[in-house]
Design a protein around this motif. Structure first.
Motif, PDB file in Angstrom:
ATOM      1  N   ASP A   1       8.310   9.068 -42.545  1.00 13.40           N
ATOM      2  CA  ASP A   1       8.319  10.604 -42.809  1.00 13.40           C
ATOM      3  C   ASP A   1       7.050  11.009 -43.579  1.00 13.40           C
ATOM      4  OD1 ASP A   1      10.600  11.133 -41.570  1.00 13.40           O
ATOM      5  OD2 ASP A   1      11.656  11.048 -43.243  1.00 13.40           O
ATOM      6  N   HIS A   2       5.843  10.229 -43.074  1.00 14.38           N
ATOM      7  CA  HIS A   2       4.372  10.324 -43.679  1.00 14.38           C
ATOM      8  C   HIS A   2       3.573   9.764 -42.393  1.00 14.38           C
ATOM      9  CE1 HIS A   2       4.301   6.163 -45.274  1.00 14.38           C
ATOM     10  NE2 HIS A   2       5.537   6.424 -45.722  1.00 14.38           N
ATOM     11  N   PRO A   3       2.262  10.037 -42.642  1.00 11.95           N
ATOM     12  CA  PRO A   3       1.261   9.308 -41.458  1.00 11.95           C
ATOM     13  C   PRO A   3       0.902   8.120 -41.656  1.00 11.95           C
ATOM     14  CG  PRO A   3       0.145  11.208 -42.855  1.00 11.95           C
ATOM     15  CD  PRO A   3       1.677  10.968 -43.371  1.00 11.95           C
ATOM     16  N   PHE A   4       1.212   7.399 -42.787  1.00 12.79           N
ATOM     17  CA  PHE A   4       0.780   6.129 -42.995  1.00 12.79           C
ATOM     18  C   PHE A   4       1.499   4.897 -42.645  1.00 12.79           C
ATOM     19  CE2 PHE A   4      -0.584   8.865 -46.782  1.00 12.79           C
ATOM     20  CZ  PHE A   4      -2.151   9.245 -46.334  1.00 12.79           C
ATOM     21  N   GLY A   5       1.199   4.274 -41.549  1.00  8.53           N
ATOM     22  CA  GLY A   5       2.064   3.374 -40.897  1.00  8.53           C
ATOM     23  C   GLY A   5       1.614   1.832 -41.511  1.00  8.53           C
TER      24      GLY A   5
ATOM     25  N   PHE B 291      -3.310   2.582 -47.007  1.00  3.32           N
ATOM     26  CA  PHE B 291      -2.477   3.494 -47.905  1.00  3.32           C
ATOM     27  C   PHE B 291      -0.924   3.389 -47.690  1.00  3.32           C
ATOM     28  CE2 PHE B 291      -6.667   5.652 -46.770  1.00  3.32           C
ATOM     29  CZ  PHE B 291      -7.096   5.428 -48.006  1.00  3.32           C
ATOM     30  N   TYR B 292      -0.512   2.407 -46.786  1.00  2.00           N
ATOM     31  CA  TYR B 292       0.905   2.223 -46.667  1.00  2.00           C
ATOM     32  C   TYR B 292       1.647   1.694 -47.836  1.00  2.00           C
ATOM     33  CZ  TYR B 292       5.261   0.445 -44.408  1.00  2.00           C
ATOM     34  OH  TYR B 292       6.587   0.293 -44.208  1.00  2.00           O
ATOM     35  N   ASN B 293       2.557   2.238 -48.174  1.00  2.00           N
ATOM     36  CA  ASN B 293       3.455   1.909 -49.346  1.00  2.00           C
ATOM     37  C   ASN B 293       4.527   0.948 -49.046  1.00  2.00           C
ATOM     38  OD1 ASN B 293       4.887   1.375 -51.569  1.00  2.00           O
ATOM     39  ND2 ASN B 293       5.122   3.769 -52.142  1.00  2.00           N
ATOM     40  N   LYS B 294       4.681  -0.147 -49.153  1.00  2.00           N
ATOM     41  CA  LYS B 294       5.638  -1.192 -48.496  1.00  2.00           C
ATOM     42  C   LYS B 294       6.835  -1.026 -49.435  1.00  2.00           C
ATOM     43  CE  LYS B 294       3.939  -5.479 -50.571  1.00  2.00           C
ATOM     44  NZ  LYS B 294       2.986  -4.891 -51.361  1.00  2.00           N
ATOM     45  N   ASP B 295       6.752  -0.576 -50.776  1.00  4.49           N
ATOM     46  CA  ASP B 295       7.723  -0.482 -51.788  1.00  4.49           C
ATOM     47  C   ASP B 295       8.643   0.908 -51.474  1.00  4.49           C
ATOM     48  OD1 ASP B 295       7.170  -2.901 -52.941  1.00  4.49           O
ATOM     49  OD2 ASP B 295       5.423  -1.859 -54.064  1.00  4.49           O
ATOM     50  N   LEU B 296       8.198   1.796 -50.528  1.00  5.38           N
ATOM     51  CA  LEU B 296       9.060   3.099 -50.393  1.00  5.38           C
ATOM     52  C   LEU B 296      10.366   2.664 -49.652  1.00  5.38           C
ATOM     53  CD1 LEU B 296       8.749   6.071 -51.054  1.00  5.38           C
ATOM     54  CD2 LEU B 296       7.808   6.326 -48.825  1.00  5.38           C
TER      55      LEU B 296
ATOM     56  N   TYR C 233      -2.682  12.988 -32.903  1.00  3.50           N
ATOM     57  CA  TYR C 233      -3.411  11.663 -32.430  1.00  3.50           C
ATOM     58  C   TYR C 233      -4.423  11.129 -33.483  1.00  3.50           C
ATOM     59  CZ  TYR C 233      -1.898  12.703 -27.566  1.00  3.50           C
ATOM     60  OH  TYR C 233      -1.171  12.755 -26.561  1.00  3.50           O
ATOM     61  N   PRO C 234      -4.842   9.819 -33.119  1.00  4.81           N
ATOM     62  CA  PRO C 234      -5.814   9.573 -34.342  1.00  4.81           C
ATOM     63  C   PRO C 234      -7.006  10.107 -34.612  1.00  4.81           C
ATOM     64  CG  PRO C 234      -5.058   7.707 -32.679  1.00  4.81           C
ATOM     65  CD  PRO C 234      -4.680   8.997 -32.009  1.00  4.81           C
ATOM     66  N   ARG C 235      -7.171  10.221 -35.865  1.00  3.40           N
ATOM     67  CA  ARG C 235      -8.412  10.978 -36.659  1.00  3.40           C
ATOM     68  C   ARG C 235      -9.309   9.997 -37.149  1.00  3.40           C
ATOM     69  NH1 ARG C 235      -5.287  14.604 -34.439  1.00  3.40           N
ATOM     70  NH2 ARG C 235      -5.944  16.777 -35.014  1.00  3.40           N
ATOM     71  N   PRO C 236     -10.623  10.278 -37.501  1.00  3.03           N
ATOM     72  CA  PRO C 236     -11.349   9.468 -38.225  1.00  3.03           C
ATOM     73  C   PRO C 236     -10.866   8.747 -39.592  1.00  3.03           C
ATOM     74  CG  PRO C 236     -12.800  10.969 -37.136  1.00  3.03           C
ATOM     75  CD  PRO C 236     -11.240  11.248 -37.089  1.00  3.03           C
ATOM     76  N   THR C 237     -10.164   9.829 -40.313  1.00  2.00           N
ATOM     77  CA  THR C 237      -9.777   9.617 -41.654  1.00  2.00           C
ATOM     78  C   THR C 237      -8.538  10.176 -41.773  1.00  2.00           C
ATOM     79  OG1 THR C 237     -10.507  11.520 -42.874  1.00  2.00           O
ATOM     80  CG2 THR C 237     -12.220   9.780 -42.671  1.00  2.00           C
ATOM     81  N   TYR C 238      -7.795   9.535 -42.786  1.00  3.57           N
ATOM     82  CA  TYR C 238      -6.257   9.938 -43.291  1.00  3.57           C
ATOM     83  C   TYR C 238      -6.190  11.368 -43.955  1.00  3.57           C
ATOM     84  CZ  TYR C 238      -3.945   5.992 -41.630  1.00  3.57           C
ATOM     85  OH  TYR C 238      -3.495   4.768 -40.922  1.00  3.57           O
TER      86      TYR C 238
END
Length: 227
Positions: free
Chosen positions: A116-120, A125-130, A209-214
């Motif tokens: 439920d957020h754009p960070f895979g 920036f992915y938060n593995k603790d979430l 679709y992919p963008r240059p920056t988050y």
């Protein structure tokens, strides 16, 4: 209808571009898209789904090229209009979606479960603790009751114009029926969807679709005055 690109003979890099002509044809239906490839009507397609993945893998005339992507599909809530601004209703939807079943049946394992957020998982920036949100009918029913919506049917708009959204809607409706939550999956045509539907309904399918920056992802999806 189509986009035709011709090779630039004065391109700055010698020997490139490699092809003389490129023709892009939109085919919104995933089955028709796969059939166009297998019949030789087109040379390349993208966004294979379900049985189309198996058909291409087992074909003698085509093969699948797989690469990690930051593309994602989602059901988006317009939080400036009711009931899109109902946090409990949105949490109800979040717990109605069987992500694992979707990955296994629709994508045949070719994908990554999102949260439920754009960070895979491939993002810095992915938060593995979430904690990963999962299918949970009890939580869905709890938040539906807390939302105060009652037994009114809640519309969610899907479209062939957003890859995988039709299947997302089907899976959500399946679980909503099991949980006794009234859901109305409305299918809209791809034509005109991004101008007439997206952002103008409380809950609607969207794809990025992919963008240059988050920061571009976040701006387009969440900022109030985004284009």
């Amino acid at each position: 209808i189509r986009t035709v690109l011709e090779r630039n003979p004065y391109y700055w890099k010698e020997g490139q571009p490699y092809i003389d002509r490129l023709e892009l044809i939109p085919i919104a239906d995933p089955a028709a898209r796969a059939n166009a490839l297998l019949s030789g009507d087109v040379d390349l397609i993208h966004n294979l789904t379900g049985s189309g993945i198996d058909e291409v893998k087992n074909s003698s005339v085509a093969s699948a090229f797989v690469t990690a992507s930051t593309y994602y599909s989602a059901i988006q809530a317009a939080v400036d209009v009711p009931p899109g601004n109902n946090t409990d209703l949105n949490l109800c939807f979040a717990h109605l979606f069987d992500r694992k079943r979707f990955l296994d049946t629709v994508l045949k394992g070719y994908g990554t479960i999102a949260n439920d957020h754009p960070f895979g998982p491939n993002s810095q920036f992915y938060n593995k603790d979430l904690p990963q949100r999962e299918l949970d009918l009890d939580k869905a029913k709890f938040h539906h009751g807390k939302s105060g919506i009652g037994q009114a049917k809640i519309p969610i708009v899907v479209t062939p114009g957003v890859p995988y959204s039709l299947e997302m809607g089907q899976l959500m409706l399946r679980e909503a029926t099991r949980a006794g939550i009234p859901l109305d999956i409305k299918r809209e045509p791809a034509e005109g969807y991004w101008t007439a539907i997206a952002g103008k309904r409380p809950h609607f399918a969207t794809g990025f679709y992919p963008r240059p920056t988050y920061s571009m992802y976040l701006t387009l999806g969440w900022r109030k005055d985004a284009s």
